[in-house]
Scaffold this active site. Structure first.
Site, mmCIF file in Angstrom:
data_model
loop_
_atom_site.group_PDB
_atom_site.id
_atom_site.type_symbol
_atom_site.label_atom_id
_atom_site.label_comp_id
_atom_site.label_asym_id
_atom_site.label_seq_id
_atom_site.Cartn_x
_atom_site.Cartn_y
_atom_site.Cartn_z
ATOM 1 C CB CYS A 50 6.978 -9.022 7.423
ATOM 2 S SG CYS A 50 8.631 -9.026 8.154
ATOM 3 N N GLY A 100 -2.180 -10.319 1.579
ATOM 4 C CA GLY A 100 -2.508 -9.934 0.210
ATOM 5 C C GLY A 100 -1.429 -10.334 -0.781
ATOM 6 C CB CYS A 154 3.278 0.619 3.456
ATOM 7 S SG CYS A 154 3.148 0.040 5.164
#
Length: 470
Positions: A276, A281, A392
């Protein structure tokens, strides 16, 4: 909250419908920007659309590109405040309205919220905010019958602004009740209030640099946080104009988002799967650290942007578009980073709409998918390999509870506790040894210069075939 309300409240049904053609935007200066803001707010709240997508130059609102830079910035500022302060604006409107507005599309309330953001929280002349909102309501047959109501409500808001703000200024108001209650249960009331308070601030701009973060902090006028992230005040211009962008010296990444990849340790020469992976980043971090990275994501479009980012940075990774629940990589990986799809409630600082376009039932559905992905990823890991699972999200169902259930069902895995020295941020390691950052983590003075995205990460190691911890 006191039970008293301002007198002479306008009612929602005091005008009869009117018909006629729409009024051209040019008749009222500033109307077009506010009209777009109200329409975008509706698409974000009622259509549960990401704000960034609605404000994207190519994929966003079809009229956004017709605005000048100043008006585009105004639209962004209005929407940021309308979402960050949505609960308080709603409470103010409730004090000023005798009964809910029956208009079903929500367009009138969107106009009122956009105007309310300006009157209550922006340095915009109140009269201009009122007049433009009335003009916006009057331009469409659906909302035209409410012009008088909009005018009356907003004038009373302007006249009683300080009193209304005082009555509705509790920190918890700007978080949906179900979400705040969950934070209270998980973290305690004081921490829940501290997180909600941080969500009122515009986030800083965090950069992960390829080398010499101290030098880049000095060059860009920033500061080092979480040991090696360069933090800047929110950039007022285009990010692409910052020094080092064209040279691929850094990429945008919240300090908290940079931590999970670091938990894999020294990955130089190792075959690492980033699951994923988009927008990339963490892929960039792993590639910069010398790993042989295979980046997986289900979205070809998002992977295309990941590849563009890697090209700018001068980094390389194998990119695979695949549904992880169906794909077979035909190899085992030395290390795996699984950043599982989640509710993203840890990113409300950056994406304030998340608080309002998530539902409680979303958490259960996402938790089921996360468990399936974690199970799948475990089968791709070589013996003695390390798997970092992260989300997150601030919701324990998507973090701590996932890992507890996984370890209970997989005796061939053990937790490798995270050390605070690895995070560079005090108070971000749980008693169980997992990483848990909160919006209120990384306290700084002034408060707006601190804060992190909310992240959970657990480091899991697959035992050797003999069952030894290794």
């Amino acid at each position: 909250m006191p039970n008293t309300r301002p007198p002479s409240r306008p009612t929602a049904n005091h005008r009869k419908p009117q018909t006629g053609r729409k009024v051209p935007d040019r008749e009222t200066p500033g109307l077009k920007a506010r009209k777009i803001a109200a329409e975008v707010l509706g698409r974000v709240i009622h259509g549960r659309r990401p704000l960034d997508e609605e404000l994207h130059d190519a994929r966003g609102h079809p009229d956004l590109h017709t605005l000048g830079d100043k008006d585009r910035a105004l639209v962004r500022a209005i929407l940021g405040l309308a979402l960050r302060r949505r609960g308080q604006i709603a409470a103010v409107l409730q004090l000023l309205l005798d009964r809910p507005i029956p208009e079903k599309t929500g367009a009138v309330m969107n106009i009122l919220h956009v105007a309310g953001a300006q009157i209550l929280f922006m340095e915009v002349p109140d009269r201009a905010a009122v007049d433009i909102a009335v003009a916006d309501a009057g331009r469409d047959p659906v909302t035209r019958r409410y012009k008088g109501l909009v005018n009356a409500v907003l004038r009373r808001m302007s006249d009683n602004c300080a009193e209304l703000l005082e009555k509705t200024g509790q920190t918890w108001r700007n978080t949906p009740v179900w979400l705040f209650a969950g934070w209270q249960k998980a973290y305690g009331e004081d921490v829940a209030l501290a997180m909600a308070a941080m969500h009122q601030h515009e986030p800083n701009l965090d950069l992960t640099v390829k080398s010499d973060p101290q030098a880049w902090a000095e060059r860009l006028g920033g500061a080092l946080v979480a040991r090696d992230t360069v933090r800047l005040a929110q950039a007022s211009g285009r990010i692409e104009a910052l020094a080092g962008y064209d040279d691929g010296a850094w990429w945008v990444q919240d300090a908290a988002a940079s931590l999970p990849a670091k938990l894999l340790g020294d990955v130089a020469g190792k075959h690492v799967a980033d699951l994923c992976a988009a927008p990339g980043g963490k892929t960039a971090q792993l590639a910069q650290a010398g790993a042989k990275v295979t980046a997986f994501d289900i979205s070809k479009k998002r992977l295309a942007r990941l590849s563009e980012n890697l090209e700018r940075l001068g980094l390389a990774a194998e990119v695979v578009a695949a549904d992880l629940l169906e794909h077979d990589p035909n190899t085992l990986f030395d290390a795996i980073l699984l950043d599982a799809p989640c509710s993203a409630t840890g990113t409300i600082r950056r994406h304030p709409e998340v608080a309002w376009n998530r539902r409680k039932e979303d958490i259960d559905a996402l938790a089921e998918r996360q468990a399936a992905l974690l199970e799948r990823a475990a089968g791709w890991l070589a013996p003695d390999g390390t798997l970092v699972y992260c989300t997150c999200s601030l919701e324990p169902a998507e973090g701590e509870k996932q890992v507890e259930a996984f370890l209970a069902a997989h005796p061939d895995f053990r937790r490798a506790p995270v050390l605070e020295t690895e995070t560079g941020v005090p108070g971000t390691v749980t008693d169980a040894g997992d990483l848990r950052t909160l919006p209120s983590s990384l306290a700084r003075d002034p408060a707006a210069s601190g804060g992190l995205d909310g992240f959970f990460a657990a480091r899991l190691v697959r035992r050797t075939a003999t069952g030894a911890d290794g």
